[in-house]
Write an enzyme that holds these catalytic residues in place. Structure first.
Site, PDB file in Angstrom:
ATOM      1  N   ARG A  76       0.147  -6.159  -3.136  1.00  0.00           N
ATOM      2  CA  ARG A  76       0.005  -4.703  -3.080  1.00  0.00           C
ATOM      3  C   ARG A  76       0.740  -3.966  -4.200  1.00  0.00           C
ATOM      4  O   ARG A  76       0.714  -2.738  -4.251  1.00  0.00           O
ATOM      5  CB  ARG A  76       0.516  -4.170  -1.733  1.00  0.00           C
ATOM      6  CG  ARG A  76      -0.377  -4.479  -0.552  1.00  0.00           C
ATOM      7  CD  ARG A  76       0.308  -4.178   0.777  1.00  0.00           C
ATOM      8  NE  ARG A  76       0.768  -2.811   0.927  1.00  0.00           N
ATOM      9  CZ  ARG A  76       0.014  -1.788   1.329  1.00  0.00           C
ATOM     10  NH1 ARG A  76      -1.253  -1.991   1.618  1.00  0.00           N
ATOM     11  NH2 ARG A  76       0.507  -0.583   1.447  1.00  0.00           N
ATOM     12  N   HIS A  77       1.407  -4.687  -5.106  1.00  0.00           N
ATOM     13  CA  HIS A  77       2.186  -4.025  -6.154  1.00  0.00           C
ATOM     14  C   HIS A  77       1.624  -4.259  -7.551  1.00  0.00           C
ATOM     15  O   HIS A  77       1.250  -5.372  -7.897  1.00  0.00           O
ATOM     16  CB  HIS A  77       3.636  -4.506  -6.114  1.00  0.00           C
ATOM     17  CG  HIS A  77       4.416  -3.924  -4.979  1.00  0.00           C
ATOM     18  ND1 HIS A  77       4.453  -4.520  -3.740  1.00  0.00           N
ATOM     19  CD2 HIS A  77       5.158  -2.795  -4.887  1.00  0.00           C
ATOM     20  CE1 HIS A  77       5.209  -3.778  -2.932  1.00  0.00           C
ATOM     21  NE2 HIS A  77       5.648  -2.732  -3.604  1.00  0.00           N
ATOM     22  N   GLU A  93      -0.241   2.603   5.489  1.00  0.00           N
ATOM     23  CA  GLU A  93       0.038   3.825   4.751  1.00  0.00           C
ATOM     24  C   GLU A  93      -0.935   3.949   3.584  1.00  0.00           C
ATOM     25  O   GLU A  93      -1.077   3.034   2.785  1.00  0.00           O
ATOM     26  CB  GLU A  93       1.476   3.784   4.206  1.00  0.00           C
ATOM     27  CG  GLU A  93       1.882   5.063   3.514  1.00  0.00           C
ATOM     28  CD  GLU A  93       2.593   4.804   2.202  1.00  0.00           C
ATOM     29  OE1 GLU A  93       3.543   4.009   2.166  1.00  0.00           O
ATOM     30  OE2 GLU A  93       2.156   5.380   1.184  1.00  0.00           O
ATOM     31  N   GLU A 144       9.367  -2.572 -10.796  1.00  0.00           N
ATOM     32  CA  GLU A 144       9.846  -3.324  -9.628  1.00  0.00           C
ATOM     33  C   GLU A 144       9.331  -4.755  -9.689  1.00  0.00           C
ATOM     34  O   GLU A 144       8.141  -4.989  -9.817  1.00  0.00           O
ATOM     35  CB  GLU A 144       9.372  -2.647  -8.338  1.00  0.00           C
ATOM     36  CG  GLU A 144      10.013  -1.274  -8.146  1.00  0.00           C
ATOM     37  CD  GLU A 144       9.148  -0.336  -7.328  1.00  0.00           C
ATOM     38  OE1 GLU A 144       8.086  -0.770  -6.853  1.00  0.00           O
ATOM     39  OE2 GLU A 144       9.538   0.840  -7.201  1.00  0.00           O
ATOM     40  N   ARG A 181      -4.587   1.378  -4.743  1.00  0.00           N
ATOM     41  CA  ARG A 181      -4.285   1.074  -3.355  1.00  0.00           C
ATOM     42  C   ARG A 181      -5.289   1.761  -2.430  1.00  0.00           C
ATOM     43  O   ARG A 181      -5.678   1.214  -1.399  1.00  0.00           O
ATOM     44  CB  ARG A 181      -2.854   1.486  -3.027  1.00  0.00           C
ATOM     45  CG  ARG A 181      -2.224   0.540  -2.026  1.00  0.00           C
ATOM     46  CD  ARG A 181      -0.780   0.839  -1.752  1.00  0.00           C
ATOM     47  NE  ARG A 181       0.127   0.066  -2.580  1.00  0.00           N
ATOM     48  CZ  ARG A 181       1.440   0.033  -2.363  1.00  0.00           C
ATOM     49  NH1 ARG A 181       1.976   0.750  -1.383  1.00  0.00           N
ATOM     50  NH2 ARG A 181       2.216  -0.683  -3.144  1.00  0.00           N
ATOM     51  N   ARG A 188       6.008   1.196 -12.803  1.00  0.00           N
ATOM     52  CA  ARG A 188       7.063   0.738 -11.906  1.00  0.00           C
ATOM     53  C   ARG A 188       7.531  -0.646 -12.335  1.00  0.00           C
ATOM     54  O   ARG A 188       6.743  -1.598 -12.307  1.00  0.00           O
ATOM     55  CB  ARG A 188       6.536   0.663 -10.463  1.00  0.00           C
ATOM     56  CG  ARG A 188       5.967   1.985  -9.946  1.00  0.00           C
ATOM     57  CD  ARG A 188       7.070   2.967  -9.573  1.00  0.00           C
ATOM     58  NE  ARG A 188       6.546   4.312  -9.347  1.00  0.00           N
ATOM     59  CZ  ARG A 188       6.313   4.849  -8.143  1.00  0.00           C
ATOM     60  NH1 ARG A 188       6.551   4.130  -7.070  1.00  0.00           N
ATOM     61  NH2 ARG A 188       5.855   6.077  -8.020  1.00  0.00           N
ATOM     62  N   SER A 232       1.433   9.292   0.781  1.00  0.00           N
ATOM     63  CA  SER A 232       2.646   9.973   1.220  1.00  0.00           C
ATOM     64  C   SER A 232       2.692  11.366   0.622  1.00  0.00           C
ATOM     65  O   SER A 232       2.229  11.578  -0.503  1.00  0.00           O
ATOM     66  CB  SER A 232       3.892   9.223   0.739  1.00  0.00           C
ATOM     67  OG  SER A 232       4.175   8.154   1.600  1.00  0.00           O
TER      68      SER A 232
END
Lengths: 417, 417
Positions: A213-214, A340, A207, A391, A205, A343
């Site tokens: 958390r990333h 969360e 991002e 995570r 990713r 998902s």
């Protein structure tokens, strides 16, 4: 002489044996010294009577020690080695960036990560990654037992399928390719082959999030299964998978949650009510998730809560809507202690539905054509989920930064070691 | 109604059941028609008496069928479904790029790969990837039982460590990073933490080879273990791993080789002699490897032969030399039927040896500094090997092109689907 592990010494009292490991600690007293050797099974104490015998090398030097095992209730494991002959198996280590013998490492995150090669040796660090390995093992065990097939799909892909902004570009033999953000379409395609598949592999990713958390690269545990009635079957598989991952981690010294046989399920609309949110909200804010976590504990004694029926528009375009119940979808989240954790969803399985959904969202079909072909060629109703390993571990043990549970994290600022 | 798999039908004679799967074949006769349904367990025959009932959809359409199970020795599995109610679970499929019902796919390699989403459904293709999954399962089973820890190391790396020419560049948040060509240094580092580690993950090679044996991305099964005496211990682990991978693949219908308890071992110098090669050669040519393969079969009845002691200069710089026996190293290859299957070695474990070796080879230490730190911090003697999954499967089943045993291959010309 065959090497014996520290944990096996008690079975050799009175014998000459050979151990090998790292110099965990030297304690030089007036009349006697102690050498604590660390191997993959634990610690062993060596009693050294020769003055100066431990002077030539420092902590973390790798040694082989031949000695006689004697019982000593005060020593680790109730035994120690005496009359040792010590051999250096590595170069003598002179300087260390951290002190590994202390019960707590007590270093800053940058030090922890810059010197991962040595900080990972600390028992507190080791067991985090033993937990990761156990989680992967549990994941596989549950799925193997349910007839799933493991697949390995490519990480270099020809088109950036999930929002071009957050994808890494690769110089591919002079052209441009991308790093896969997920194996989403591949695992769906493979449902057409094996019905039930899983994959364990890196995803990427780009991002530019600079949060606790990333990560720019993480390990995704992906599952997809066909011939489902709806997303509830996917949730049942996820429940078993998470339970298996946690079961497998027993015995590592972490306090682990219990996964109930039936995880309580809330519809999104009901979740908003419980959280006291505006009924027009399209997603759950962190405070809402926390409130739902509290509800789960209070009403059901459960650390885990499923929320299903998230509004379709807030989910990935391949999410199956709940028929006749717009705006709700068959997408769900598994919350753990109000955060969360995973998902998942039932997916669209008809080509016409993909085309219509992309059109509704104002997205061009062209970049997806190669992936969407399969939906013209007979795909059963299917769904799945993806667990981000780091995570998952982070939340399970309550780590404050995802980098603490990643061997060699990659982020906006870090691409080494 | 709960779905029943084709393989379970025989237990339900006389009952109404529901099956679901792909329309493998329709056979329309004068008075009766047959619908062959394919699911993950096999094929099931449905007898259709209503004229025209199979007209609305073509092969590969996904169907659910409720019917009565009756015994019929002529049907697949000895049973068939009668009085069927057929429901379409996918859109009706009208056109297919290939005919999946034929015993052989009989398509060219480009067609096979361009339409992988559907060609992979052919039973002949499925079982290749069931074999891959089984091989991975066997790999893990053996290592888990021997106290290994699975690790996940990063695929985006900060420096191009093994020859810059063959590495993919990644645009990393505006800077340049690379795709890992192997987890070599990471797995060595992790020996310092867990002593015994393995990793299963993608590796990336930007080598512009356009051959039947090269991929730009493949799955590497990596093993590394510490506290070894020499490379022979690594070879013993490799023997067990390969045996486990092959054992796990039993029952898939492939003729598989037997791995002897003791795989014959040849020293490189001896191998040259047997192959009739010039004793001054520094490597084995394909013809030499074939001759050694024949020798193994003739002299030991073995499809497998180990060759050890390859000249140090022809191996990676981290290969441990055989002390006092220049020019030979502790690097080895496992040959299978005269082709290299796996390479491995004892590695250097002292920092000074790395620096000296890089200097001898005229290579700069600087790009390796971050990886070499660990060798100053106490590393035990260690070694390991890497198995290329696709090449392993290719050789095991005698495929002619590695792309045939790769789900979605990546090469000089192909980055889709």
């Amino acid at each position: 002489m065959q090497r014996v592990l520290s944990s096996q010494l008690a079975a050799h009292v009175g014998q000459r044996v050979r151990i090998a490991g790292w110099t965990h600690r030297r304690r030089v007293l007036k009349s006697v010294s102690f050498l604590i050797v660390r191997d993959r099974a634990g610690l062993a104490q060596v009693v050294v009577s020769t003055p100066g015998a431990l002077d030539g090398f420092g902590e973390e030097t790798v040694v082989g020690v031949v000695g006689t095992v004697i019982a000593n209730p005060a020593a680790p494991g109730g035994v120690e080695l005496t009359e040792p002959v010590i051999e250096l198996l590595s170069e003598p280590v002179r300087e260390l960036p951290v002190e590994l013998f202390r019960p707590e490492l007590g270093v800053t995150l940058p030090t922890l990560l810059d010197h991962a090669a040595v900080t990972l040796r600390h028992p507190s660090r080791q067991r985090v990654f033993e937990l990761s390995a156990a989680a992967i093992r549990g994941f596989r065990r549950v799925l193997d037992a349910q007839g799933y097939t493991e697949v390995c799909t490519p990480k270099i892909v020809g088109s950036a399928t999930e929002s071009g902004a957050s994808v890494f570009k690769v110089d591919y033999f002079g052209g441009t390719a991308y790093l896969a953000q997920s194996p989403q379409f591949y695992k769906q395609t493979m449902v057409g082959v094996f019905e039930r598949v899983y994959e364990i592999g890196p995803v990427f990713r780009a991002e530019p999030h600079d949060t606790s958390r990333h990560l720019a690269e993480y390990v995704s545990l992906d599952v997809e299964l066909g011939f489902i009635q709806d997303h509830r079957e996917v949730m049942a598989v996820l429940r078993d998978v998470v339970a298996g991952m946690i079961e497998e981690a027993a015995g590592l010294g972490f306090e682990l949650p219990v996964v109930p046989v039936e995880i309580p399920v809330l519809h999104f609309a009901e979740a908003l009510k419980i959280a006291g949110a505006d009924p027009g909200e399209l997603d759950l804010a962190p405070a809402h998730e926390r409130a739902i976590g509290e509800w789960g504990l209070r009403e059901h004694g459960s650390d885990f809560v499923f929320v299903e029926g998230y509004p379709t528009l807030k989910r990935a375009f391949y999410t199956h809507p709940e028929p006749g119940q717009a705006p709700y979808s068959r997408g769900f989240d598994l919350l753990f202690r109000g955060l969360e954790l995973v998902s998942g969803a039932q997916r669209l399985h008809k080509y016409a539905d993909y085309v219509a959904t992309l059109a509704e969202r104002g997205e061009d079909v062209a970049p997806y054509e190669s992936y969407l072909e399969v939906f013209r060629l007979g795909m059963p109703p299917h769904g799945g989920f993806a667990i981000g390993l780091e995570r998952f571990v982070m939340q399970l043990i309550g780590a404050t930064n995802i980098r603490e549970v990643t061997l060699f994290p990659r982020d906006l600022h870090r691409v080494t070691p």
